[in-house]
Design a protein around this motif. Structure first.
Motif, PDB file in Angstrom:
ATOM      1  N   UNK A 183       0.845  -1.284  -0.081  1.00  0.00           N
ATOM      2  CA  UNK A 183      -0.092  -0.190  -0.041  1.00  0.00           C
ATOM      3  C   UNK A 183       0.863   1.273  -0.158  1.00  0.00           C
ATOM      4  N   UNK A 184       1.819   1.150   0.731  1.00  0.00           N
ATOM      5  CA  UNK A 184       2.753   2.464   0.888  1.00  0.00           C
ATOM      6  C   UNK A 184       3.511   2.799  -0.285  1.00  0.00           C
ATOM      7  N   UNK A 185       4.045   1.348  -1.159  1.00  0.00           N
ATOM      8  CA  UNK A 185       4.720   1.677  -2.513  1.00  0.00           C
ATOM      9  C   UNK A 185       3.785   2.251  -3.566  1.00  0.00           C
ATOM     10  N   UNK A 186       2.753   1.820  -3.531  1.00  0.00           N
ATOM     11  CA  UNK A 186       1.448   2.084  -4.518  1.00  0.00           C
ATOM     12  C   UNK A 186       1.078   3.606  -4.314  1.00  0.00           C
ATOM     13  N   UNK A 187       1.046   4.143  -2.856  1.00  0.00           N
ATOM     14  CA  UNK A 187       0.872   5.416  -2.457  1.00  0.00           C
ATOM     15  C   UNK A 187       2.116   6.421  -3.055  1.00  0.00           C
ATOM     16  N   UNK A 188       3.211   6.009  -2.686  1.00  0.00           N
ATOM     17  CA  UNK A 188       4.525   6.781  -2.828  1.00  0.00           C
ATOM     18  C   UNK A 188       4.531   7.002  -4.575  1.00  0.00           C
ATOM     19  N   UNK A 189       3.987   5.911  -5.292  1.00  0.00           N
ATOM     20  CA  UNK A 189       4.045   6.055  -6.678  1.00  0.00           C
ATOM     21  C   UNK A 189       3.034   7.287  -7.108  1.00  0.00           C
ATOM     22  N   UNK A 190       1.972   7.197  -6.519  1.00  0.00           N
ATOM     23  CA  UNK A 190       1.071   8.382  -6.969  1.00  0.00           C
ATOM     24  C   UNK A 190       1.403   9.757  -6.095  1.00  0.00           C
ATOM     25  N   UNK A 214       4.379  10.957   6.398  1.00  0.00           N
ATOM     26  CA  UNK A 214       3.286  11.177   7.455  1.00  0.00           C
ATOM     27  C   UNK A 214       1.987  11.347   6.796  1.00  0.00           C
ATOM     28  N   UNK A 215       2.038  11.757   5.672  1.00  0.00           N
ATOM     29  CA  UNK A 215       0.350  11.798   4.869  1.00  0.00           C
ATOM     30  C   UNK A 215       0.048  10.573   4.691  1.00  0.00           C
ATOM     31  N   UNK A 216       0.926   9.386   4.426  1.00  0.00           N
ATOM     32  CA  UNK A 216       0.305   8.080   4.115  1.00  0.00           C
ATOM     33  C   UNK A 216      -0.128   7.571   5.430  1.00  0.00           C
ATOM     34  N   UNK A 217       0.406   7.949   6.426  1.00  0.00           N
ATOM     35  CA  UNK A 217      -0.499   7.033   7.864  1.00  0.00           C
ATOM     36  C   UNK A 217      -1.977   7.598   7.801  1.00  0.00           C
ATOM     37  N   UNK A 218      -2.183   8.914   7.500  1.00  0.00           N
ATOM     38  CA  UNK A 218      -3.513   9.291   7.616  1.00  0.00           C
ATOM     39  C   UNK A 218      -4.532   8.754   6.677  1.00  0.00           C
ATOM     40  N   UNK A 219      -3.771   8.275   5.491  1.00  0.00           N
ATOM     41  CA  UNK A 219      -4.646   7.713   4.464  1.00  0.00           C
ATOM     42  C   UNK A 219      -4.688   6.079   4.375  1.00  0.00           C
ATOM     43  N   UNK A 220      -3.657   5.462   5.349  1.00  0.00           N
ATOM     44  CA  UNK A 220      -3.535   4.074   5.189  1.00  0.00           C
ATOM     45  C   UNK A 220      -4.514   3.176   4.888  1.00  0.00           C
ATOM     46  N   UNK A 221      -5.874   3.384   5.652  1.00  0.00           N
ATOM     47  CA  UNK A 221      -6.918   2.474   5.575  1.00  0.00           C
ATOM     48  C   UNK A 221      -7.570   2.678   4.153  1.00  0.00           C
ATOM     49  N   UNK A 222      -7.890   4.107   3.940  1.00  0.00           N
ATOM     50  CA  UNK A 222      -8.509   4.140   2.583  1.00  0.00           C
ATOM     51  C   UNK A 222      -7.621   3.629   1.493  1.00  0.00           C
ATOM     52  N   UNK A 223      -6.326   3.970   1.384  1.00  0.00           N
ATOM     53  CA  UNK A 223      -5.524   3.440   0.364  1.00  0.00           C
ATOM     54  C   UNK A 223      -5.356   1.992   0.217  1.00  0.00           C
TER      55      UNK A 223
END
Length: 518
Positions: free
Chosen positions: A180-187, A467-476
């Motif tokens: 999930x974190x890798x996908x988020x970082x890509x976007x 830090x922004x990822x943590x707030x969106x972890x569930x949704x992402x």
């Protein structure tokens, strides 16, 4: 199960519910699910497909095709001509895949019990009155749509099996925090560029090689000219083509002979009007059933052998300018064709083409050199602080090359890892430089592209903030899971189909009108 429901029967039926006869179930599975195979009208088999020997009825396919057409139409999409054929192909794939899923569920021993069917039916709002299940309402609605409760319950059992099998597949999909974190970082990794492209085609108009220069180039680049000739056969070996109009009267796939005869009679009546002197375009606007050409007076464009239905092309290419064909039958229906222009076949030998190719390649070479010099000068000015938008404004004092405006454009935001950058194209070196750069940085070189050299400045560089990822972890994580579930379904269905015996009734698909511009 009927007996278990009968205990809930009571009261008067609210017949107003009949206005929406269990639409949700027709969407999932229709009464055609219980049809038997056999021969249809006009000799067309009354099945859409056979899947491992099990018949998928035509009615299921037609309902799915209608639903897809309605879906696309509500978003303003064209659902006629070639689009209609594509929709019908998708519908056929959908009903075949549904049959495969149900068969796999049965093979794996998945079961839907009578008690589960009863519970499912009782909670459906279509069969409730004032929040209470009413057996009379249930019985009357399913008889009207399915013929009997037993048929409805069999269809519902199949649907629940289908849903259960796909749910079991979805359960195999796992998404880790790292994924999930890798996908988020890509976007979250984004670049916006200001770039200038120097147009190669336009620049070729500014260079005008002399005949002597062309001759010298041809002598020094014979192998390059030979390769160009071989790589562009359509340019030097042109087939005969004709610009035509058409009138089409459609005939549905598998239509009865009487329907075919009626369509032919209609096209013959149009032919008679044209023979009496009426304008072909006027008759086409009044008679033709091809929405792609009707409003243009039947104008198709150029037809050649390789681009159209064989029968249509053969008839069109046999006409002289101004002639009108006899009725022509294709899979789309009956056509009347008028030729407006005939372009004969043309073959240019390598020796004859050599000067033309040499001139083109030399002009391209000189134009490329000219543009790289201009691009490098602009890049040097940008490094000294002169913005690209100031050097290449969109309005006042606009720069032109070969009559074409050269302006600074913005592209993005986009992921620098993208295969193709918007407005720029696939330029790996430029993408890598943009990824490493910061906001405001001038990219270090002139980048060559097929359309001409490009220079760029990073307008905005956004890098991931963990830090922004943590707030969106569930949704992402949920979004990525849905994406992976979809990918898993596609791959699994392809695997099921590759190992299955599938016979499609492709006569049901129909074909697009032959009358599409070349």
């Amino acid at each position: 199960m009927l007996d278990s429901l009968r205990a809930s029967k009571g009261g008067l039926i609210t017949w107003i519910f009949l206005g929406a006869i269990i639409v949700v179930f027709v969407i999932s599975f229709g009464p055609g699910s219980f049809s038997k195979g056999g021969a249809g009208c006009g000799g067309t088999p009354a099945y859409a497909a056979r899947v491992n020997g099990v018949v998928v009825p035509v009615r299921d396919f037609e309902e799915q095709a209608n639903r897809l057409s309605q879906f696309f139409a509500q978003f303003g999409q064209d659902v006629t001509g070639p689009a209609a054929v594509e929709i019908r192909k998708r519908a056929l794939d959908a009903v075949i895949e549904r049959a495969l899923v149900i068969q796999e569920a049965q093979r794996r021993g998945l079961v839907v019990t009578d008690a589960e069917i009863s519970a499912e039916v009782r909670q459906m709002p279509q069969f409730q009155e004032n929040g209470q299940f009413r057996f009379d309402l249930y019985e009357d609605l399913v008889k009207r749509s399915y013929g009997s409760p037993a048929r409805f319950e069999a269809a519902l059992r199949e649907q629940l099996l289908y849903d259960r099998m796909l749910a079991a597949l979805d359960e195999t999909v796992k998404v880790s925090d790292a994924q999930a974190k890798a996908a988020w970082r890509a976007t979250a990794d984004k670049v916006t560029l200001t770039y200038v492209r120097f147009p190669l085609t336009a620049a070729q108009a500014e260079v005008n090689p002399s005949d002597a220069d062309v001759k010298a180039f041809a002598g020094a680049h014979a192998a390059e000219i030979d390769a160009f000739y071989k790589a562009n056969p359509d340019r030097f070996d042109q087939k005969k083509k004709a610009r035509v109009r058409q009138i089409l009267v459609r005939v549905a796939p598998g239509a009865q002979s009487a329907d075919d005869a009626a369509a032919r009679a209609k096209i013959e009546a149009a032919q008679a009007r044209v023979k009496k002197g009426e304008d072909f375009g006027k008759v086409a606007r009044e008679v033709s059933e091809d929405p792609n050409t009707k409003d243009r007076g039947g104008e198709v464009g150029f037809v050649s052998e390789a681009t159209f239905d064989e029968a249509f092309a053969k008839a069109a290419l046999a006409l002289e300018k101004g002639q009108v064909s006899d009725p022509v039958r294709t899979a789309a229906g009956w056509h009347l064709i008028q030729s407006e222009e005939v372009v004969p076949a043309r073959q240019v030998s390598l020796d004859a083409a050599r000067p033309e190719i040499a001139r083109e390649l030399l002009a391209k070479e000189r134009a490329g050199k000219l543009l790289r010099e201009k691009a490098q000068a602009a890049l040097d000015a940008a490094r000294k602080g002169k913005p690209l938008a100031e050097q290449f404004p969109k309005a006042d004092k606009q720069v032109k090359i070969g009559g074409a405006p050269v302006v600074a454009e913005d592209a993005g935001p986009f992921a620098p890892s993208a295969a193709s950058l918007p407005g720029v194209g696939a330029v790996p070196a430029l993408a890598a430089a943009a990824a490493a750069a910061s906001t405001g940085e001038v990219l270090p070189q002139v980048y060559d592209t097929p359309a001409g050299p490009v220079i760029a400045v990073v307008k905005l560089r956004e890098r991931p903030d963990d830090s922004a990822f943590e707030a969106q972890r569930g949704q992402l994580t949920a979004q990525l899971r849905r994406q992976k579930e979809g990918e898993a379904r596609v791959a699994w269905l392809q695997e099921l189909r590759s190992g299955a015996r599938v016979e499609e009734n492709r006569a049901l698909l129909g074909v697009a009108s032959a009358a599409q511009p070349e």
